[in-house]
Each structure stands twice: as C-alpha cells, then as structure tokens.
Motif scaffolding. Structure first.
Motif, short mmCIF file in Angstrom:
data_model
loop_
_atom_site.label_atom_id
_atom_site.label_comp_id
_atom_site.label_asym_id
_atom_site.label_seq_id
_atom_site.Cartn_x
_atom_site.Cartn_y
_atom_site.Cartn_z
N TYR A 134 2.24 1.89 -3.46
CA TYR A 134 1.21 2.46 -4.20
C TYR A 134 1.00 3.68 -4.02
CZ TYR A 134 -3.89 3.08 -6.02
OH TYR A 134 -4.70 3.46 -6.72
N ASP A 135 0.91 4.22 -2.94
CA ASP A 135 0.55 5.74 -2.82
C ASP A 135 1.69 6.55 -3.21
OD1 ASP A 135 -2.00 5.45 -1.40
OD2 ASP A 135 -0.97 5.33 0.57
N ALA A 167 0.81 -1.13 -0.01
CA ALA A 167 0.03 0.05 -0.02
C ALA A 167 0.87 1.32 0.06
CB ALA A 167 -0.83 -0.02 1.37
N HIS A 203 -6.23 -3.41 -5.19
CA HIS A 203 -5.70 -4.50 -4.47
C HIS A 203 -6.18 -5.82 -4.85
CE1 HIS A 203 -3.92 -7.06 -1.17
NE2 HIS A 203 -2.68 -6.36 -1.30
N GLN A 234 -10.72 3.53 -5.37
CA GLN A 234 -10.71 2.75 -4.10
C GLN A 234 -9.46 1.69 -4.18
OE1 GLN A 234 -12.51 3.75 -1.45
NE2 GLN A 234 -13.63 5.28 -2.87
N PHE A 235 -8.58 2.13 -3.31
CA PHE A 235 -7.20 0.99 -3.25
C PHE A 235 -7.97 -0.28 -3.10
CE2 PHE A 235 -4.13 -1.52 -0.75
CZ PHE A 235 -3.07 -1.49 -1.66
N LYS A 257 -0.18 5.35 -7.50
CA LYS A 257 -1.39 5.81 -7.53
C LYS A 257 -1.42 6.91 -8.63
CE LYS A 257 -4.69 8.21 -4.40
NZ LYS A 257 -4.99 9.00 -3.05
#
Length: 250
Positions: A98-99, A95, A131, A126-127, A103
């Motif tokens: 990702y950010d 995560a 995922h 929405q992550f 993203k």
C-alpha cells in the motif's frame, strides 16, 4: 358553499401551488440522487434489484472498496489505477505494498473527498479506514440504517402530511379513494424502510424496496396532479356562478 381547491382564493392557491412545485422538484432531485448512488452499485446506471442487494446486503464475494471502484466511484479514476487497487485488495491488502504502490493513487484520486473534514465519508488519510473497506462487503451497517431510517421517517412523513392536507380539499375524488390516496404514502414509507432492514438480513427482500419507493411515488404524483388540476383548470370548467365565486374569493 363547501371549501375546496377549486374555490380557494388566489393567494391560497399560490401558496399551495408554490409548495407543491418545490416539493415536486425536490422529489425529482431525490430520484436523481438515488440513481447516482444506489443505482450505480452494480456499475451500471439505472436502479435494479442487484443495486438494492449490493447497497443493503452487500456483495459478499468481494470488498466494499472493490464494489465502489466498480460502481459509484468508477469514473473517479482511470481503469489502470482502479485495477491496481482492486488487485491489491484481492492480494490481501498488504500495508507495505500500500505504502509503495497504492497510497499515491489514493492521495491523488480520493483524498480530495475522503478526508477528516468530510462529514459522512470515510477518512482515507488513515490506512486503517482503507484496510477496513478492503474486507468482505457486508452492505449497509445497522448504524447507518438506523440513521437514515429515522431521517426518512420524520422528513417524508412531514412532506406527505402537507401534500395530503392540500389534496384533502379536492372535491372531485370519491371519499374512499381520497382516504386511500392520503394514507398510502405512509403505508409505502413503512414498507420501504422495513424492507431496507429485511434486505440487510436477506437479499430476497430487495424487491420490496422498489415496491415501497414506487408506491410512494405513484401516490405523490396522483395527489399532486389532482390538486393542481382542481386549483387551476377545474374552475374554468365550472358553471358561471360557481366560477365567479371561485375567482372572486381572496
């Protein structure tokens, strides 16, 4: 004189022909849609057994996200960005990474279509949705198969009911061949739909999907060509009295 396609009135011929032409165009567009969706599942244009397997059984050596980035979504982002997302998926889909790195790419390349207002598409704002698709690719879900199956069963059955009704008025086709041609689309439709579910369970059934779709297409083309021929070409080849009757009916 028995009622058949060659001696129908001009207005009825125009009605039937208009329907057949529009349905033929719709069939062609549907084939194009299949080629641009299922036909790109393996990253190559054109429908193949691998495309069918990936679409229904899944590519279980990789994720849904990776399969899409190498397939139908390949042209929506440059290779460098696609590879970056794929590497993130293979590294576990963290995560924090990702950010920081993924993203911005998603927001630039994907959110325009994958948002909360896009019906039928996952919401990539929405992550959790991203995922989820970074996990092993299991192909079509049973819920999606149920939804598409009932739409095809109802819609295609109605299409072939009217095509078959028009074709039933053909006079130059033997009765047994006519009956077989009328019923075959329904047989191949059931084979096509059933093979989706079987391929979801076992990839060895993928060939049946192509056989089912190909059988429907051949039955459609046969009935379409015979119907149009008997309405517009055959009357000109009839003996004069029959031709006169065919042209004067209204």
């Amino acid at each position: 004189m028995p009622l058949n396609l060659s001696n129908l009135g001009f207005s009825i011929k125009m009605l039937f022909s208009g329907y057949l032409v529009v349905i033929a165009i719709g069939y062609g567009v549907a084939v194009m849609q299949v080629l641009f969706t299922h036909g790109m599942a393996d990253g190559k244009f054109g429908l193949s057994i691998e495309d069918i397997v990936y679409s229904y059984y899944g590519n279980r050596s990789g994720s849904v996200l990776e399969s899409k980035l190498n397939g139908s979504m390949k042209n929506n982002a440059p290779d460098s960005e696609r590879f970056k997302i794929i590497q993130w998926v293979r590294d576990g889909g963290d995560a924090k990474v990702y950010d920081k790195e993924i993203k911005p790419i998603i927001e630039l390349r994907c959110i325009m279509c994958h948002n909360s207002e896009a019906a039928g598409l996952p919401d990539f704002t929405q992550f959790e949705h991203i995922h989820q698709r970074a996990q092993s690719d299991q192909g079509a879900t049973f819920a999606s198969l149920a939804r598409v199956s009932h739409i095809h069963l109802f819609g295609i059955a109605f299409i072939f009911m009217f095509v078959g009704l028009i074709f039933a008025l053909a006079s130059g086709v033997p009765g047994k061949l006519k009956g077989a041609a009328i019923v075959m689309p329904y047989v191949f439709l059931l084979l096509d739909i059933t093979s989706w579910w079987l391929t979801k369970l076992n990839p060895n059934f993928a060939l049946l999907v192509i056989l089912g779709g190909g059988g429907m297409a051949m039955a459609f083309v046969f009935m379409w060509v015979v119907s149009m021929y008997e309405m517009w070409i055959l009357p000109g080849k009839l003996p004069f009295p029959d031709r006169r009757n065919a042209l004067t009916r209204s």
